[in-house]
Design an enzyme around this catalytic site. Structure first.
Site, PDB file in Angstrom:
ATOM      1  N   HIS A  53     -28.817 -95.309 -36.149  1.00 34.78           N
ATOM      2  CA  HIS A  53     -28.429 -95.937 -37.410  1.00 34.78           C
ATOM      3  C   HIS A  53     -29.587 -96.140 -38.385  1.00 34.78           C
ATOM      4  CE1 HIS A  53     -24.965 -97.692 -39.403  1.00 34.78           C
ATOM      5  NE2 HIS A  53     -25.708 -98.710 -39.797  1.00 34.78           N
ATOM      6  N   ASP A 100     -26.108 -92.759 -32.878  1.00 33.04           N
ATOM      7  CA  ASP A 100     -25.799 -93.935 -33.694  1.00 33.04           C
ATOM      8  C   ASP A 100     -24.778 -94.810 -32.981  1.00 33.04           C
ATOM      9  OD1 ASP A 100     -25.166 -95.776 -35.711  1.00 33.04           O
ATOM     10  OD2 ASP A 100     -25.439 -94.282 -37.285  1.00 33.04           O
ATOM     11  N   SER A 131     -24.418 -97.320 -44.119  1.00 34.39           N
ATOM     12  CA  SER A 131     -23.664 -98.285 -43.328  1.00 34.39           C
ATOM     13  C   SER A 131     -22.560 -98.935 -44.170  1.00 34.39           C
ATOM     14  CB  SER A 131     -24.629 -99.325 -42.748  1.00 34.39           C
ATOM     15  OG  SER A 131     -24.017-100.109 -41.764  1.00 34.39           O
TER      16      SER A 131
END
Length: 407
Positions: A382, A349, A179
């Site tokens: 994610h 995601d 991320s």
């Protein structure tokens, strides 16, 4: 719903909710206190009790922040005496810390999987998170402590981590980011920074462009200029566990009829491969604080569709900081084409949308053949990349093969 209506509803809901008790299990957006206390650190909390050798380090950035780094130098079975183990740096994302790499069992947590496979594992904690809340001259209660964005993580935190590992091991570093941990690395590499000390880089759920981000609470936050609004309340520190931030997030959810009681899904989208105990442990350890200014910068990335330095919102202010009316753009086409890269992204995601990843890959289209490895996992979202029970088989084993293939 237009922005003005959203603002009005959010503020009405905020002031209504702010006068209500926050104690019921259904009424609290966020989980209870941390499992790992700042005083014990990652080693004592997780690694040593699971049979791993572990060391704690402190490193001070050039702008005075004192950061924590944990090292697992070998696996549970030890290592061959005198053998150099390749160092790997694990860099977490926004609103979490290094504990995210060790939430699962040793057989499923990336930090321990790497250690058991012959790597020297280093786990960093960015400024403002629970293990990295000290400074040479400031305390975390000082607003000036929180006067930073991810630009500063690029300029100060990341170089400090990499320099520490390079000096301790004498070897170039394999980098793994998730991320925002990918964002700061990509920005750094685009400016030619740290690449002389990096052997390869893995980007899990890569974040560079956020034009198509569709996670419920992320979209609400960016649309409502969440950073700017909370800054008006005098919040230099954005602490999701605090009553005022928790209440305001709930107000946004009420205003746009989003179910934010499923915290994981509200932030990341629907993950495929997390078990209930993993989610419970994650929510006992996370989220962590970041600076409100950092969230403003993230929101600018969403709203402008550009990967650029922090916009001070005024041409004159930008001139003072950058010598130009608009903030400079990070040009990802300048990432060295011979730097070995491994990108892994998921079809579900909500933060690292496949269309935004496509934009990132387009900026890497001139990367040397054989130096760019791309993995797409259709059902992954994610959090699956760091907490998924299938991540070892689908991602980590391929990552280890990639590391071993780098000369």
């Amino acid at each position: 719903m237009d922005f003005r209506s959203l603002f009005n509803l959010a503020f009405l809901a905020f002031f209504r909710l702010s006068h209500q008790a926050l104690g019921s299990s259904r009424g609290v957006l966020l989980p209870p206190d941390d499992v790992a206390s700042p005083s014990e650190g990652i080693c004592a909390a997780v690694a040593t009790v699971r049979g791993y050798k572990c060391q704690e380090f402190k490193v001070t950035t050039d702008d005075g922040y004192i950061l924590s780094v944990s090292r697992i130098p070998e696996g549970r079975r030890g290592g061959v005496s005198g053998q150099k183990r390749p160092p790997v740096l694990l860099q977490h994302g926004v609103l979490v810390d290094g504990m995210t790499w060790l939430i699962n069992s040793p057989e499923e947590s990336l930090a321990m999987v790497l250690a058991d496979n012959g790597f020297d594992v280093w786990i960093s904690n960015l400024r403002g998170s629970r293990f990295s809340r000290t400074h040479r001259t400031l305390t975390s209660s000082d607003p000036d402590y929180w006067d930073w964005t991810w630009d500063d993580l690029v300029s100060y935190d990341l170089p400090s981590f990499i320099d520490l590992i390079f000096k301790q091991t004498g070897q170039k570093v394999h980098y793994v980011g998730h991320s925002m941990g990918t964002l700061i690395a990509l920005a750094s590499f685009s400016e030619g920074k740290q690449v002389d000390k990096i052997k390869s880089a893995v980007m899990l759920s890569p974040i560079a462009y956020l034009s198509y981000m569709n996670t419920a609470i992320g979209v609400l936050s960016a649309r409502a200029f969440l950073g700017e609004i909370t800054k008006l309340f005098g919040l230099a520190e954005f602490n999701p566990r605090s009553k005022i931030v928790s209440t305001f997030l709930r107000a946004l959810c009420v205003a746009d009829k989003v179910d934010c009681y499923d915290l994981m899904t509200a932030f990341t989208g629907k993950n495929c491969c997390l078990n209930a105990s993993t989610v419970d442990l994650f929510l006992k350890n996370e989220p962590q604080s970041t600076s409100t200014k950092n969230l403003i910068h993230m929101a600018q990335t969403v709203r402008y569709g550009l990967l650029s330095k922090y916009d001070y919102g005024n041409a004159n202010f930008n001139m003072v900081h950058y010598g130009q009316a608009k903030p400079p753009v990070y040009n990802l086409t300048r990432i060295p084409p011979d730097l070995p890269l491994f990108l892994s992204y998921g079809g579900k995601d909500a933060l690292s949308d496949v269309r935004d990843v496509a934009t990132l890959l387009d900026s890497l289209k001139l990367h040397n053949v054989g130096k760019l490895h791309v993995q797409y996992i259709k059902d992954y979202a994610h959090a699956d990349f760091i907490l998924g029970v299938t991540a070892k088989d689908l991602v980590y084993n391929q990552m280890i093969s990639f590391f071993k293939s780098v000369n």
